[in-house]
Design a protein around this motif. Structure first.
Motif, PDB file in Angstrom:
ATOM      1  N   ALA A  86      52.644 -12.380  47.162  1.00 54.94           N
ATOM      2  CA  ALA A  86      53.728 -12.761  48.067  1.00 54.94           C
ATOM      3  C   ALA A  86      54.132 -11.590  48.966  1.00 54.94           C
ATOM      4  O   ALA A  86      54.369 -11.770  50.171  1.00 54.94           O
ATOM      5  CB  ALA A  86      54.929 -13.251  47.265  1.00 54.94           C
ATOM      6  N   ALA A  87      54.208 -10.376  48.405  1.00 55.36           N
ATOM      7  CA  ALA A  87      54.629  -9.216  49.189  1.00 55.36           C
ATOM      8  C   ALA A  87      53.617  -8.896  50.284  1.00 55.36           C
ATOM      9  O   ALA A  87      53.995  -8.631  51.439  1.00 55.36           O
ATOM     10  CB  ALA A  87      54.823  -8.010  48.268  1.00 55.36           C
ATOM     11  N   VAL A  88      52.331  -8.920  49.943  1.00 51.03           N
ATOM     12  CA  VAL A  88      51.304  -8.617  50.951  1.00 51.03           C
ATOM     13  C   VAL A  88      51.310  -9.684  52.050  1.00 51.03           C
ATOM     14  O   VAL A  88      51.226  -9.364  53.241  1.00 51.03           O
ATOM     15  CB  VAL A  88      49.922  -8.524  50.275  1.00 51.03           C
ATOM     16  CG1 VAL A  88      48.818  -8.428  51.326  1.00 51.03           C
ATOM     17  CG2 VAL A  88      49.868  -7.322  49.347  1.00 51.03           C
ATOM     18  N   THR A  89      51.419 -10.949  51.649  1.00 52.07           N
ATOM     19  CA  THR A  89      51.469 -12.025  52.651  1.00 52.07           C
ATOM     20  C   THR A  89      52.674 -11.858  53.564  1.00 52.07           C
ATOM     21  O   THR A  89      52.571 -11.995  54.794  1.00 52.07           O
ATOM     22  CB  THR A  89      51.517 -13.394  51.955  1.00 52.07           C
ATOM     23  OG1 THR A  89      50.392 -13.536  51.092  1.00 52.07           O
ATOM     24  CG2 THR A  89      51.506 -14.515  52.984  1.00 52.07           C
ATOM     25  N   TYR A  90      53.828 -11.566  52.982  1.00 52.43           N
ATOM     26  CA  TYR A  90      55.051 -11.412  53.767  1.00 52.43           C
ATOM     27  C   TYR A  90      54.952 -10.242  54.744  1.00 52.43           C
ATOM     28  O   TYR A  90      55.317 -10.361  55.925  1.00 52.43           O
ATOM     29  CB  TYR A  90      56.245 -11.217  52.833  1.00 52.43           C
ATOM     30  CG  TYR A  90      57.549 -10.979  53.552  1.00 52.43           C
ATOM     31  CD1 TYR A  90      58.289 -12.043  54.062  1.00 52.43           C
ATOM     32  CD2 TYR A  90      58.036  -9.690  53.725  1.00 52.43           C
ATOM     33  CE1 TYR A  90      59.485 -11.836  54.722  1.00 52.43           C
ATOM     34  CE2 TYR A  90      59.225  -9.469  54.387  1.00 52.43           C
ATOM     35  CZ  TYR A  90      59.947 -10.542  54.888  1.00 52.43           C
ATOM     36  OH  TYR A  90      61.119 -10.328  55.548  1.00 52.43           O
ATOM     37  N   LEU A  91      54.450  -9.109  54.257  1.00 53.48           N
ATOM     38  CA  LEU A  91      54.383  -7.908  55.100  1.00 53.48           C
ATOM     39  C   LEU A  91      53.327  -8.038  56.193  1.00 53.48           C
ATOM     40  O   LEU A  91      53.478  -7.458  57.277  1.00 53.48           O
ATOM     41  CB  LEU A  91      54.097  -6.685  54.232  1.00 53.48           C
ATOM     42  CG  LEU A  91      55.201  -6.297  53.233  1.00 53.48           C
ATOM     43  CD1 LEU A  91      54.747  -5.149  52.356  1.00 53.48           C
ATOM     44  CD2 LEU A  91      56.492  -5.940  53.963  1.00 53.48           C
ATOM     45  N   LEU A  92      52.273  -8.779  55.944  1.00 50.27           N
ATOM     46  CA  LEU A  92      51.226  -8.938  56.944  1.00 50.27           C
ATOM     47  C   LEU A  92      51.598  -9.951  58.026  1.00 50.27           C
ATOM     48  O   LEU A  92      51.044  -9.905  59.128  1.00 50.27           O
ATOM     49  CB  LEU A  92      49.918  -9.379  56.281  1.00 50.27           C
ATOM     50  CG  LEU A  92      49.136  -8.325  55.493  1.00 50.27           C
ATOM     51  CD1 LEU A  92      47.888  -8.954  54.888  1.00 50.27           C
ATOM     52  CD2 LEU A  92      48.760  -7.153  56.381  1.00 50.27           C
ATOM     53  N   THR A  93      52.503 -10.871  57.715  1.00 47.33           N
ATOM     54  CA  THR A  93      52.794 -11.953  58.655  1.00 47.33           C
ATOM     55  C   THR A  93      53.395 -11.437  59.956  1.00 47.33           C
ATOM     56  O   THR A  93      53.078 -11.937  61.042  1.00 47.33           O
ATOM     57  CB  THR A  93      53.736 -12.981  58.006  1.00 47.33           C
ATOM     58  OG1 THR A  93      53.142 -13.471  56.801  1.00 47.33           O
ATOM     59  CG2 THR A  93      53.983 -14.151  58.945  1.00 47.33           C
ATOM     60  N   GLY A  94      54.261 -10.422  59.898  1.00 49.49           N
ATOM     61  CA  GLY A  94      54.844  -9.862  61.119  1.00 49.49           C
ATOM     62  C   GLY A  94      53.800  -9.295  62.064  1.00 49.49           C
ATOM     63  O   GLY A  94      53.745  -9.683  63.248  1.00 49.49           O
ATOM     64  N   ALA A 107      46.445 -20.848  40.589  1.00 48.66           N
ATOM     65  CA  ALA A 107      47.768 -21.428  40.852  1.00 48.66           C
ATOM     66  C   ALA A 107      48.805 -20.339  41.101  1.00 48.66           C
ATOM     67  O   ALA A 107      49.657 -20.470  41.993  1.00 48.66           O
ATOM     68  CB  ALA A 107      48.184 -22.311  39.679  1.00 48.66           C
ATOM     69  N   ALA A 108      48.757 -19.248  40.324  1.00 48.98           N
ATOM     70  CA  ALA A 108      49.720 -18.155  40.519  1.00 48.98           C
ATOM     71  C   ALA A 108      49.534 -17.500  41.882  1.00 48.98           C
ATOM     72  O   ALA A 108      50.510 -17.205  42.590  1.00 48.98           O
ATOM     73  CB  ALA A 108      49.558 -17.122  39.399  1.00 48.98           C
ATOM     74  N   ILE A 109      48.287 -17.254  42.268  1.00 50.13           N
ATOM     75  CA  ILE A 109      48.019 -16.636  43.564  1.00 50.13           C
ATOM     76  C   ILE A 109      48.438 -17.572  44.704  1.00 50.13           C
ATOM     77  O   ILE A 109      49.000 -17.124  45.717  1.00 50.13           O
ATOM     78  CB  ILE A 109      46.528 -16.266  43.674  1.00 50.13           C
ATOM     79  CG1 ILE A 109      46.208 -15.126  42.708  1.00 50.13           C
ATOM     80  CG2 ILE A 109      46.171 -15.866  45.098  1.00 50.13           C
ATOM     81  CD1 ILE A 109      44.745 -14.742  42.677  1.00 50.13           C
ATOM     82  N   LEU A 110      48.181 -18.865  44.555  1.00 48.04           N
ATOM     83  CA  LEU A 110      48.553 -19.818  45.599  1.00 48.04           C
ATOM     84  C   LEU A 110      50.067 -19.861  45.776  1.00 48.04           C
ATOM     85  O   LEU A 110      50.562 -19.952  46.907  1.00 48.04           O
ATOM     86  CB  LEU A 110      48.008 -21.200  45.251  1.00 48.04           C
ATOM     87  CG  LEU A 110      48.227 -22.310  46.284  1.00 48.04           C
ATOM     88  CD1 LEU A 110      47.657 -21.906  47.639  1.00 48.04           C
ATOM     89  CD2 LEU A 110      47.613 -23.610  45.808  1.00 48.04           C
ATOM     90  N   MET A 111      50.810 -19.801  44.684  1.00 50.54           N
ATOM     91  CA  MET A 111      52.274 -19.735  44.796  1.00 50.54           C
ATOM     92  C   MET A 111      52.700 -18.505  45.581  1.00 50.54           C
ATOM     93  O   MET A 111      53.595 -18.570  46.440  1.00 50.54           O
ATOM     94  CB  MET A 111      52.903 -19.712  43.402  1.00 50.54           C
ATOM     95  CG  MET A 111      53.087 -21.062  42.760  1.00 50.54           C
ATOM     96  SD  MET A 111      54.150 -20.961  41.292  1.00 50.54           S
ATOM     97  CE  MET A 111      53.043 -20.163  40.133  1.00 50.54           C
ATOM     98  N   GLY A 112      52.071 -17.364  45.289  1.00 47.03           N
ATOM     99  CA  GLY A 112      52.420 -16.143  46.010  1.00 47.03           C
ATOM    100  C   GLY A 112      52.113 -16.232  47.494  1.00 47.03           C
ATOM    101  O   GLY A 112      52.907 -15.777  48.332  1.00 47.03           O
ATOM    102  N   MET A 113      50.976 -16.825  47.856  1.00 51.02           N
ATOM    103  CA  MET A 113      50.620 -16.991  49.265  1.00 51.02           C
ATOM    104  C   MET A 113      51.671 -17.809  50.003  1.00 51.02           C
ATOM    105  O   MET A 113      52.083 -17.463  51.120  1.00 51.02           O
ATOM    106  CB  MET A 113      49.245 -17.659  49.377  1.00 51.02           C
ATOM    107  CG  MET A 113      48.091 -16.831  48.849  1.00 51.02           C
ATOM    108  SD  MET A 113      46.590 -17.806  48.620  1.00 51.02           S
ATOM    109  CE  MET A 113      46.278 -18.376  50.305  1.00 51.02           C
ATOM    110  N   CYS A 114      52.112 -18.899  49.386  1.00 50.24           N
ATOM    111  CA  CYS A 114      53.077 -19.785  50.046  1.00 50.24           C
ATOM    112  C   CYS A 114      54.463 -19.155  50.105  1.00 50.24           C
ATOM    113  O   CYS A 114      55.147 -19.230  51.132  1.00 50.24           O
ATOM    114  CB  CYS A 114      53.131 -21.127  49.315  1.00 50.24           C
ATOM    115  SG  CYS A 114      51.587 -22.073  49.383  1.00 50.24           S
TER     116      CYS A 114
END
Length: 459
Positions: free
Chosen positions: A16-24, A206-213
């Motif tokens: 989740a953190a990597v996805t969030y930080l990369l989105t910007g 499933a855990a990784i998919l939750m983090g991505m979303c």
């Protein structure tokens, strides 16, 4: 028992953190390369919004797999199974196709072919359905061709079903997150409840998919700053399908030792075996229903089944008066009810209260559907913690009535509380059934006509 949970939580948080930080940075990149289509007639959003959010989600997927590979309780998944590598290979291919489509709008048949190739890549590396537990028959072993065809079909259907609901801000990511949370609970119980290591890859997926979303949702909630695009919707659809395929075709029902006791007890005990067949369907129940209704509607109107229109379920919710935010929350509610209801029933199939709770919550959901004008208000003591649209208005601010559009600060109100869009450039109206662009299926073509030409063209 606690250590594996902490490892999964760490994997989820890193993803989740990597996805969030990369989105910007990805948003700035999408704007720079022009992956920001102009507003079309059928679009719900009011200003051009960049796509390519799937780039950040793919980065989160890679980070989650790398972290899991270095954790003591999870690295066994990579040593004993080739499924994580199979997932990464298929995900990389489908993500690349989605990125090209977000930028260059590639042909529908090319996307369909890419989805099939991505599924085939996973099959070649061992991520495939080997057998099916069929009620009244038992476990049926599949031939190589049968398993391949079934696997490819499930991947393609899931990808397009998820893409179908990607029409409102935060809708697809939130629904998939809810579904993956329910799926995680089920597969974790199989692994640590029954001691079945074959369920470990699906639990990790499933855990990784939750983090991505979860990492992408803060940027995608209404009003969205970036869309995931086909690069994101096809990616999370493939990861969701990979988990279902893993736990359905790899877990041996005999390992659960469910056939002891009376015939009735064995029947109840067999439910955890049959749930893998049902749970993927419950996960995409709403998108699949939307997909089937759309195909029937478009075929009935003489259109291509892949031609996008404004007849999707989320469009219907907007038409009957629900705001953007409430429409998304209602879809969340039904997704959670179906997914967690199926998981709860698989655990306590003999308990009548599970059925009563599901029926009661269904009644609550139906009431919410019939109350589009109801706007929740926070108590006075909590007003400083909630968005302004949920605060109580003074008499001077309540001009136009209480029935405001959540999340649309510029909305105006006409007679009898009806909502009118705030002043903006005139856009051609599009009736239900008219093809458009946003929210098209993952294999559906995008419009090559201008808004007014499409809106005024004969059906």
């Amino acid at each position: 028992m606690g250590q594996p949970v902490r490892d999964y939580l760490l994997t989820l948080c890193v993803t989740a953190a990597v996805t969030y930080l990369l989105t910007g940075p990805v948003r700035k990149f999408a704007i720079a390369v022009g992956a920001m289509p102009a507003i079309r007639a059928r679009d719900v959003h009011r200003e051009p919004t960049p796509r390519l959010g799937g780039i950040a989600m793919f980065g989160g997927l890679c980070a989650g797999l790398i972290v899991a590979d270095h954790l003591f309780n999870l690295n066994g998944v990579f040593e004993l199974s080739n499924e994580p590598r199979a997932l990464l290979s298929g995900a990389a291919l489908i993500w690349l196709i989605g990125v090209l489509d977000d930028k260059f709008e590639i042909d529908a048949l090319i996307k369909l072919g890419g989805q099939m190739i991505a599924a085939a890549v996973m099959v070649i590396q061992g991520l495939t359905i080997l057998w099916l537990p069929i009620p009244g028959v038992g476990t049926v072993a599949l031939t190589q061709w049968q398993g391949t065809l079934l696997t490819v079909a499930l991947v393609v259907i899931t990808i397009n079903a998820v893409n179908f609901v990607d029409g409102l801000d935060g809708l697809a990511a939130g629904m998939v997150c809810i579904a993956s949370a329910a799926f995680f609970l089920y597969t974790y119980r199989l692994w640590y409840g029954y001691g079945i290591e074959a369920a470990a890859p699906a639990t990790l997926f499933a855990a990784i998919l939750m983090g991505m979303c979860l990492g992408f949702l803060p940027h995608n909630m209404h009003p969205a700053r970036i869309f995931m695009g086909d690069s994101g919707s096809m990616l999370i659809g493939l990861v969701l399908a990979a988990g279902a395929i893993s736990v359905t075709g790899q877990v041996d029902p005999d390992a659960m030792k469910l056939f002891e006791g009376s015939e009735r007890q064995a029947t109840h005990a067999m439910l955890p075996v049959f749930i893998p067949l049902l749970l993927p369907l419950t996960i995409i129940a709403i998108p699949a229903a939307d997909l089937i209704l759309a195909i029937v509607r478009r075929t009935w109107n003489g259109q291509s089944p892949f031609a996008a229109d404004r007849g999707h379920l989320h469009h219907r919710l907007l038409e009957i008066g629900h705001s953007h935010s409430r429409s998304v929350l209602i879809m969340y509610f039904w997704s959670a009810l179906i997914a967690f209801g199926a998981v709860g029933y698989s655990v306590h199939s003999a308990s009548l209260w599970i059925v009563l709770v599901i029926v009661g919550l269904s009644a609550v959901g139906l009431v919410l559907l019939l109350m589009p004008r109801f706007t929740p208000r926070a108590p006075h003591w909590a007003e400083s913690f909630v968005p302004p649209r949920y605060r109580r208005r003074s008499h001077g601010e309540a001009v136009g009535g209480e029935a405001g559009d959540e999340g649309d600060p510029g909305a105006q109100h006409g007679p009898e509380g009806s909502q009118m869009a705030s002043p903006e450039p005139e856009r051609a109206s599009v009736a239900v059934g008219v093809s458009g662009v946003n929210g098209a299926t993952a294999i559906g073509p995008r419009s090559r006509f201008t808004d007014r030409d499409r809106a005024d063209s004969p059906r």
